[in-house]
Design a protein around this motif. Structure first.
Motif, PDB file in Angstrom:
ATOM      1  N   ASN A   1     -44.567  37.281  11.248  1.00  0.00           N
ATOM      2  CA  ASN A   1     -43.571  38.339  11.426  1.00  0.00           C
ATOM      3  C   ASN A   1     -42.362  38.111  10.522  1.00  0.00           C
ATOM      4  O   ASN A   1     -41.787  39.072   9.992  1.00  0.00           O
ATOM      5  CB  ASN A   1     -43.150  38.422  12.883  1.00  0.00           C
TER       6      ASN A   1
ATOM      7  N   ARG B   1     -40.615  41.345   3.733  1.00  0.00           N
ATOM      8  CA  ARG B   1     -41.424  42.305   2.979  1.00  0.00           C
ATOM      9  C   ARG B   1     -42.463  41.638   2.081  1.00  0.00           C
ATOM     10  O   ARG B   1     -42.801  42.146   1.018  1.00  0.00           O
ATOM     11  CB  ARG B   1     -40.550  43.256   2.179  1.00  0.00           C
TER      12      ARG B   1
ATOM     13  N   PRO C   1     -47.111  43.406   5.185  1.00  0.00           N
ATOM     14  CA  PRO C   1     -46.764  44.708   5.771  1.00  0.00           C
ATOM     15  C   PRO C   1     -46.316  44.601   7.230  1.00  0.00           C
ATOM     16  O   PRO C   1     -46.978  43.967   8.055  1.00  0.00           O
ATOM     17  CB  PRO C   1     -48.057  45.510   5.683  1.00  0.00           C
ATOM     18  N   MET C   2     -45.192  45.231   7.534  1.00  0.00           N
ATOM     19  CA  MET C   2     -44.651  45.208   8.892  1.00  0.00           C
ATOM     20  C   MET C   2     -45.553  45.951   9.872  1.00  0.00           C
ATOM     21  O   MET C   2     -45.589  45.627  11.054  1.00  0.00           O
ATOM     22  CB  MET C   2     -43.260  45.852   8.918  1.00  0.00           C
ATOM     23  N   ILE C   3     -46.275  46.944   9.375  1.00  0.00           N
ATOM     24  CA  ILE C   3     -47.141  47.724  10.269  1.00  0.00           C
ATOM     25  C   ILE C   3     -48.278  46.870  10.821  1.00  0.00           C
ATOM     26  O   ILE C   3     -48.850  47.188  11.857  1.00  0.00           O
ATOM     27  CB  ILE C   3     -47.651  48.983   9.537  1.00  0.00           C
ATOM     28  N   LEU C   4     -48.590  45.771  10.170  1.00  0.00           N
ATOM     29  CA  LEU C   4     -49.602  44.847  10.679  1.00  0.00           C
ATOM     30  C   LEU C   4     -48.996  43.716  11.499  1.00  0.00           C
ATOM     31  O   LEU C   4     -49.593  43.262  12.481  1.00  0.00           O
ATOM     32  CB  LEU C   4     -50.404  44.248   9.519  1.00  0.00           C
TER      33      LEU C   4
ATOM     34  N   PRO D   1     -47.481  44.733  15.564  1.00  0.00           N
ATOM     35  CA  PRO D   1     -48.431  44.806  16.697  1.00  0.00           C
ATOM     36  C   PRO D   1     -49.070  43.466  17.028  1.00  0.00           C
ATOM     37  O   PRO D   1     -49.243  43.141  18.213  1.00  0.00           O
ATOM     38  CB  PRO D   1     -49.484  45.802  16.223  1.00  0.00           C
TER      39      PRO D   1
END
Length: 59
Positions: A21, A27, A30-33, A36
């Motif tokens: 995280n 960056r 990817p933050m989208i991975l 969650p």
């Protein structure tokens, strides 16, 4: 003995997802991975610590 290994495994996985995280916050990943995965790990960690064998009545 088994509980100690489970606790150690949970702490290692939690620390790895925290580092992942942090890479997402920089960056580099990817933050989208990362988000969650991190929140699912936190949820599983809390459920591991607070799960109790409670009496649920007779069947």
């Amino acid at each position: 003995m088994k509980k100690t290994f489970q606790l150690l495994f949970v702490l290692i996985v939690l620390s790895l997802t925290f580092i992942l995280n942090l890479l997402g916050l920089m960056r580099l990943f990817p933050m989208i991975l990362t988000l969650p995965i991190f929140f699912i790990t936190i949820y599983l960690t809390l459920s591991f610590f607070f799960y109790r064998n409670t009496f649920r009545g007779f069947k």
